[in-house]
Design an enzyme around this catalytic site. Sequence first.
Site, PDB file in Angstrom:
ATOM      1  N   TYR A   1      13.981  66.415  94.864  1.00  0.00           N
ATOM      2  CA  TYR A   1      14.843  67.596  94.695  1.00  0.00           C
ATOM      3  C   TYR A   1      14.005  68.883  94.770  1.00  0.00           C
ATOM      4  O   TYR A   1      14.280  69.764  95.578  1.00  0.00           O
ATOM      5  CB  TYR A   1      15.533  67.480  93.344  1.00  0.00           C
ATOM      6  CG  TYR A   1      16.542  68.565  93.035  1.00  0.00           C
ATOM      7  CD1 TYR A   1      17.751  68.647  93.722  1.00  0.00           C
ATOM      8  CD2 TYR A   1      16.300  69.496  92.018  1.00  0.00           C
ATOM      9  CE1 TYR A   1      18.688  69.623  93.414  1.00  0.00           C
ATOM     10  CE2 TYR A   1      17.231  70.470  91.696  1.00  0.00           C
ATOM     11  CZ  TYR A   1      18.427  70.538  92.400  1.00  0.00           C
ATOM     12  OH  TYR A   1      19.354  71.503  92.088  1.00  0.00           O
TER      13      TYR A   1
ATOM     14  N   ARG B   1      23.076  64.930  82.618  1.00  0.00           N
ATOM     15  CA  ARG B   1      22.395  66.130  82.136  1.00  0.00           C
ATOM     16  C   ARG B   1      22.739  66.389  80.673  1.00  0.00           C
ATOM     17  O   ARG B   1      23.675  65.808  80.120  1.00  0.00           O
ATOM     18  CB  ARG B   1      22.736  67.333  83.017  1.00  0.00           C
ATOM     19  CG  ARG B   1      21.864  67.307  84.269  1.00  0.00           C
ATOM     20  CD  ARG B   1      22.134  68.445  85.188  1.00  0.00           C
ATOM     21  NE  ARG B   1      23.395  68.256  85.889  1.00  0.00           N
ATOM     22  CZ  ARG B   1      23.816  69.066  86.862  1.00  0.00           C
ATOM     23  NH1 ARG B   1      23.097  70.106  87.216  1.00  0.00           N
ATOM     24  NH2 ARG B   1      24.966  68.841  87.472  1.00  0.00           N
TER      25      ARG B   1
HETATM   26  N1  UDP Z   1      17.799  65.776  77.651  1.00  0.00           N
HETATM   27  C1  UDP Z   1      17.942  65.198  76.386  1.00  0.00           C
HETATM   28  N2  UDP Z   1      18.926  64.284  76.202  1.00  0.00           N
HETATM   29  C2  UDP Z   1      19.803  63.932  77.180  1.00  0.00           C
HETATM   30  C3  UDP Z   1      19.678  64.529  78.465  1.00  0.00           C
HETATM   31  C4  UDP Z   1      18.656  65.446  78.651  1.00  0.00           C
HETATM   32  O1  UDP Z   1      17.162  65.495  75.457  1.00  0.00           O
HETATM   33  O2  UDP Z   1      20.682  63.094  76.903  1.00  0.00           O
HETATM   34  C5  UDP Z   1      16.753  66.800  77.836  1.00  0.00           C
HETATM   35  C6  UDP Z   1      15.862  66.580  79.055  1.00  0.00           C
HETATM   36  O3  UDP Z   1      14.781  65.732  78.719  1.00  0.00           O
HETATM   37  C7  UDP Z   1      15.428  68.003  79.370  1.00  0.00           C
HETATM   38  C8  UDP Z   1      16.622  68.848  78.950  1.00  0.00           C
HETATM   39  O4  UDP Z   1      17.384  68.040  78.074  1.00  0.00           O
HETATM   40  O5  UDP Z   1      14.327  68.367  78.594  1.00  0.00           O
HETATM   41  C9  UDP Z   1      17.498  69.284  80.121  1.00  0.00           C
HETATM   42  O6  UDP Z   1      17.772  68.139  80.872  1.00  0.00           O
HETATM   43  P1  UDP Z   1      18.794  68.122  82.072  1.00  0.00           P
HETATM   44  O7  UDP Z   1      18.796  66.747  82.631  1.00  0.00           O
HETATM   45  O8  UDP Z   1      20.098  68.686  81.645  1.00  0.00           O
HETATM   46  O9  UDP Z   1      18.237  69.153  83.146  1.00  0.00           O
HETATM   47  P2  UDP Z   1      16.773  69.632  83.609  1.00  0.00           P
HETATM   48  O10 UDP Z   1      16.699  71.039  83.141  1.00  0.00           O
HETATM   49  O11 UDP Z   1      15.721  68.787  82.977  1.00  0.00           O
HETATM   50  O12 UDP Z   1      16.797  69.504  85.082  1.00  0.00           O
END
Ligand code: UDP
Length: 315
Positions: free
Chosen positions: A146, A187
């Site tokens: 990505y 997410r």
């Molecule tokens: N995250 C979390 N629990 C979840 C899903 C995501 O703690 O169930 C954390 C993930 O590790 C990251 C942040 O939330 O640090 C945002 O994750 P997301 O997948 O929404 O998007 P990113 O900004 O990482 O692309």
Amino acid sequence: MTGTSLIVGGAGFLGSHLSEKLLDNGHEVICVDNLGSGRLENIDALQSHPQYRLIEADIREEPELPPADEVYHLASRASPKDFTEFPVRIALTNTQGTRYLLEYAVEHDARLLYASTSEVYGDPEVHPQPESYNGNVNIRGPRGCYDEAKRFGETLTVAYRDRYEVDVRTARIFNTYGPRMRMDDGRVVPNFVTQALQGQDLTVYGDGSQTRSFCYVADLVDGLQELMETDGLGGEVVNLGRPEEATILQLAELTQEICDTDSEITHEPLPQDDPSRRKPDISRAIDLLDWEPEITLRDGLRRTIDSFDERLGDA
Ligand code: UDP
């Protein structure tokens, strides 16, 4: 500016909100979507609008598309969960697909908006991130399909601007949330909200000290429209996001509070290459577009929770 807008990825989360707004503003909207992560449910209410139509097609296959005045390229899965399952599709949609839409823009003399991402900054060493920062991406890591594809997509936009004078603008979109996100999207906002509403534990990855800056979808699509419709921005790149940083633990606690749930917080391992901090510098958006998000995290989260609650009730 009205006219015909082609929204590629128009049945997705951002695309469906943007379509609704453009129709309200008097545009004709042609939605192009392969319905991979986009969902018909998102555009149910739009399908009967006389100025709206859906073309089910995949830009990687170079479909014949009708002429339009402007093109929003929002096609791509954007959830880290999908990077594992669909790495080739994601890499090609943002490179091959972007090339195809740039060719379309040349042929039809259309303005193009390319949706790039804060992921081009990788795990940033500069904080907050201005557009001038070149980023810290692991090109061979789990997010590479990505991050690096978006980076190359941006390179293509610059090349087509220089070689063919395409009027192309690039938005680097930071974390955005709101109604119509897929519940199983993976997410953090849909995960926490679904978990809290169903009385399950909220899964915080790592210790939850990593930060993100969350922008509500209505604000974000306002920014996209401003970026598209402001004249004289050919070749520009602009961060779009809400510069208030929150830790993931704070987000979990806020979700618990608004949902008034008995759900507890559990910790799961932090995924590889998970950025430790992320926050947009939006000075350029303020200067060039006179745009700034207005909806607070608490208000946006409340609206998202209400809409997820309704969907869960309907399911
Ligand atoms: N995250 C979390 N629990 C979840 C899903 C995501 O703690 O169930 C954390 C993930 O590790 C990251 C942040 O939330 O640090 C945002 O994750 P997301 O997948 O929404 O998007 P990113 O900004 O990482 O692309």
